[in-house]
Design a protein around this motif. Structure first.
Motif, PDB file in Angstrom:
ATOM      1  N   UNK A 141      -7.144   8.648  -8.023  1.00 43.38           N
ATOM      2  CA  UNK A 141      -5.270   8.572  -8.100  1.00 43.38           C
ATOM      3  C   UNK A 141      -6.136   7.636  -9.441  1.00 43.38           C
ATOM      4  N   UNK A 142      -4.491   6.831 -10.438  1.00 47.16           N
ATOM      5  CA  UNK A 142      -4.146   5.970 -11.034  1.00 47.16           C
ATOM      6  C   UNK A 142      -4.486   4.510 -11.364  1.00 47.16           C
ATOM      7  N   UNK A 143      -4.765   3.705 -11.723  1.00 50.42           N
ATOM      8  CA  UNK A 143      -5.023   2.425 -11.125  1.00 50.42           C
ATOM      9  C   UNK A 143      -3.507   1.988 -10.859  1.00 50.42           C
ATOM     10  N   UNK A 144      -2.542   2.266 -12.191  1.00 49.67           N
ATOM     11  CA  UNK A 144      -1.198   1.967 -11.199  1.00 49.67           C
ATOM     12  C   UNK A 144      -0.761   2.175 -10.226  1.00 49.67           C
ATOM     13  N   UNK A 145      -1.628   3.682  -9.602  1.00 49.47           N
ATOM     14  CA  UNK A 145      -1.136   4.354  -8.616  1.00 49.47           C
ATOM     15  C   UNK A 145      -1.453   3.864  -7.117  1.00 49.47           C
ATOM     16  N   UNK A 146      -3.163   3.309  -7.475  1.00 51.54           N
ATOM     17  CA  UNK A 146      -3.761   2.199  -6.197  1.00 51.54           C
ATOM     18  C   UNK A 146      -3.115   1.395  -6.093  1.00 51.54           C
ATOM     19  N   UNK A 147      -2.627   0.805  -6.844  1.00 60.27           N
ATOM     20  CA  UNK A 147      -2.281  -0.898  -6.771  1.00 60.27           C
ATOM     21  C   UNK A 147      -0.446  -0.832  -6.084  1.00 60.27           C
ATOM     22  N   UNK A 148       0.325   0.292  -6.109  1.00 57.12           N
ATOM     23  CA  UNK A 148       1.572   0.782  -5.838  1.00 57.12           C
ATOM     24  C   UNK A 148       1.036   1.302  -4.359  1.00 57.12           C
ATOM     25  N   UNK A 149      -0.049   2.053  -3.649  1.00 58.20           N
ATOM     26  CA  UNK A 149      -0.296   1.647  -2.813  1.00 58.20           C
ATOM     27  C   UNK A 149      -0.604   1.351  -2.006  1.00 58.20           C
ATOM     28  N   UNK A 150      -2.138  -0.019  -2.218  1.00 58.34           N
ATOM     29  CA  UNK A 150      -2.443  -1.050  -1.744  1.00 58.34           C
ATOM     30  C   UNK A 150      -1.433  -2.070  -1.485  1.00 58.34           C
ATOM     31  N   UNK A 151      -0.020  -1.497  -2.342  1.00 59.30           N
ATOM     32  CA  UNK A 151       0.207  -3.107  -2.699  1.00 59.30           C
ATOM     33  C   UNK A 151      -0.118  -4.377  -3.555  1.00 59.30           C
ATOM     34  N   UNK A 152      -0.925  -4.462  -3.855  1.00 60.48           N
ATOM     35  CA  UNK A 152      -1.799  -5.026  -4.986  1.00 60.48           C
ATOM     36  C   UNK A 152      -1.664  -5.217  -6.102  1.00 60.48           C
ATOM     37  N   UNK A 153      -2.571  -6.150  -6.697  1.00 63.25           N
ATOM     38  CA  UNK A 153      -1.995  -5.963  -8.325  1.00 63.25           C
ATOM     39  C   UNK A 153      -3.364  -5.167  -8.974  1.00 63.25           C
ATOM     40  N   UNK A 154      -2.152  -4.291 -10.586  1.00 67.19           N
ATOM     41  CA  UNK A 154      -2.889  -4.065 -11.279  1.00 67.19           C
ATOM     42  C   UNK A 154      -4.816  -4.069 -11.646  1.00 67.19           C
ATOM     43  N   UNK A 155      -4.381  -6.041 -11.492  1.00 65.97           N
ATOM     44  CA  UNK A 155      -5.660  -6.743 -11.809  1.00 65.97           C
ATOM     45  C   UNK A 155      -6.515  -6.923 -11.249  1.00 65.97           C
ATOM     46  N   UNK A 156      -5.805  -6.322  -9.797  1.00 65.14           N
ATOM     47  CA  UNK A 156      -6.976  -6.821  -8.613  1.00 65.14           C
ATOM     48  C   UNK A 156      -7.558  -5.286  -8.053  1.00 65.14           C
ATOM     49  N   UNK A 157      -6.340  -4.769  -8.538  1.00 72.34           N
ATOM     50  CA  UNK A 157      -7.650  -3.359  -8.082  1.00 72.34           C
ATOM     51  C   UNK A 157      -8.532  -2.836  -9.250  1.00 72.34           C
ATOM     52  N   UNK A 158      -8.867  -3.406 -10.669  1.00 65.40           N
ATOM     53  CA  UNK A 158      -9.230  -2.911 -11.517  1.00 65.40           C
ATOM     54  C   UNK A 158     -10.653  -4.151 -10.742  1.00 65.40           C
ATOM     55  N   UNK A 159     -10.308  -5.366 -10.878  1.00 65.74           N
ATOM     56  CA  UNK A 159     -11.580  -6.057 -10.087  1.00 65.74           C
ATOM     57  C   UNK A 159     -12.274  -5.697  -9.387  1.00 65.74           C
ATOM     58  N   UNK A 160     -11.586  -5.519  -8.244  1.00 60.79           N
ATOM     59  CA  UNK A 160     -12.157  -4.322  -7.110  1.00 60.79           C
ATOM     60  C   UNK A 160     -13.160  -3.226  -7.205  1.00 60.79           C
ATOM     61  N   UNK A 161     -12.350  -2.788  -8.050  1.00 58.74           N
ATOM     62  CA  UNK A 161     -13.254  -1.514  -8.289  1.00 58.74           C
ATOM     63  C   UNK A 161     -14.363  -1.672  -9.308  1.00 58.74           C
ATOM     64  N   UNK A 162     -14.398  -2.627 -10.421  1.00 60.52           N
ATOM     65  CA  UNK A 162     -15.724  -3.519 -11.483  1.00 60.52           C
ATOM     66  C   UNK A 162     -16.387  -3.985 -10.084  1.00 60.52           C
ATOM     67  N   UNK A 163     -16.244  -4.697  -8.872  1.00 60.76           N
ATOM     68  CA  UNK A 163     -17.345  -4.995  -8.452  1.00 60.76           C
ATOM     69  C   UNK A 163     -17.824  -4.213  -7.327  1.00 60.76           C
ATOM     70  N   UNK A 164     -16.918  -3.123  -7.221  1.00 64.19           N
ATOM     71  CA  UNK A 164     -17.470  -2.263  -5.708  1.00 64.19           C
ATOM     72  C   UNK A 164     -18.513  -1.200  -6.467  1.00 64.19           C
TER      73      UNK A 164
END
Lengths: 206, 87
Positions: free
Chosen positions: A153-176
């Motif tokens: 999924x694209x970052x913006x799709x993940x953000x919309x799906x999880x109800x979080x910001x795109x920046x938080x998606x990127x932060x979590x992805x990086x940590x993971x």
């Protein structure tokens, strides 16, 4: 060639018009993702299959509410996630949020890394090691990682799906990714081939 | 701008996704060109992503697809019965 989104919209229209058996065709490209998304949260095969089935049946019943603004696959993933989270809440109280932003993950430092050939996956223990490393990620990191690096999924799709910001998606992805690197790199190093390292490479950079 | 290793680590994920701006990308690549540690970390993350995306990791349970489509067929039959009784 028509793109997948257009084809899916046509299928959905036909299903809603009464050709209901076409739902089999609509769901086939997404059934693997539905299972893996459920599994990434629940970490149990039986629960994941159950949740994937329930979510897909819910999608069938609610198909008339799908407006086509997002891709069908993204819409389905959001139903799977809701279903899986509901199941998870019943099973345990997941308390992983405190991990979040403040924890910096340092990578494993290995200067002699070489490319791991995918043939290495013939070794069952390697597959188990990778699966176990992903399963051990805290939930909030695991779901972002799976949505991005398995479901693509694209970052913006993940953000919309999880109800979080795109920046938080990127932060979590990086940590993971860094957590997985730290956990897996020392182990995978033992399977290293003598082939030269590729650099620079392109991944999704294009 | 000269980046140190820790700065490069912070951008590894975005670099892999191609979401760093061109100037930052150039700084990172300048660093990678002479830092074996960081290029090895980048390679290892990249490799792990390739391996975890392989279908052999988290294989589907045997019979999953068949069981799923049987349930879908059952659901379709039920909804058709409901539809015809409504009409």
């Amino acid at each position: 060639m028509r793109d997948q989104h257009t084809k899916e919209l046509e299928l959905i229209h036909a299903i809603l018009e009464g050709d209901r058996d076409l739902f089999h065709e609509l769901i086939r490209p997404h059934e693997r993702t539905a299972y893996l998304t459920a599994f990434s949260l629940l970490r149990n095969e039986a629960d994941a299959e159950d949740v994937a089935q329930e979510a897909i049946l819910k999608a069938y019943r609610a198909l008339a509410t799908f407006r086509g603004a997002s891709r069908f696959g993204t819409w389905l993933v959001s139903i799977v996630l809701n279903e899986a989270r509901g199941r998870l809440r019943k099973k345990l109280r997941a308390n992983t949020e405190s991990f979040e932003e403040q924890v910096e993950v340092s990578p494993a430092l290995l200067t002699d890394w070489r490319e791991i050939p995918s043939e290495a996956l013939e070794r069952h223990e390697l597959i188990q090691k990778i699966e176990s490393a992903i399963k051990d990620l805290p939930l909030t990191f695991r779901e972002v990682f799976v949505l991005r690096d398995r479901d693509e999924l694209a970052i913006d799709e993940i953000a919309a799906t999880l109800g979080i910001t795109e920046n938080l998606v990127k932060v979590r992805l990086h940590r993971a990714r860094m957590m997985l690197q730290k956990c897996l790199a020392p182990y995978l190093k033992s399977t290293v081939s003598s082939r030269p390292r590729r650099f620079p490479f392109s991944w999704r950079a294009q | 701008m000269n980046l140190d290793c820790k700065h490069v680590w912070a951008y590894i994920s975005d670099y892999i996704d191609g979401s760093v701006d061109p100037e930052r990308r150039r700084d990172i690549e300048n660093h990678l060109a002479h830092c074996e540690i960081c290029s090895a970390i980048l390679d290892s993350v990249h490799n792990i992503l390739i391996l975890t995306a392989d279908d052999r990791v988290f294989a589907l349970p045997i019979g999953y697809s068949q069981r799923l489509h049987e349930r879908i067929a059952e659901e379709i039959r039920t909804s058709e019965d409901d539809g015809s009784s409504d009409g």
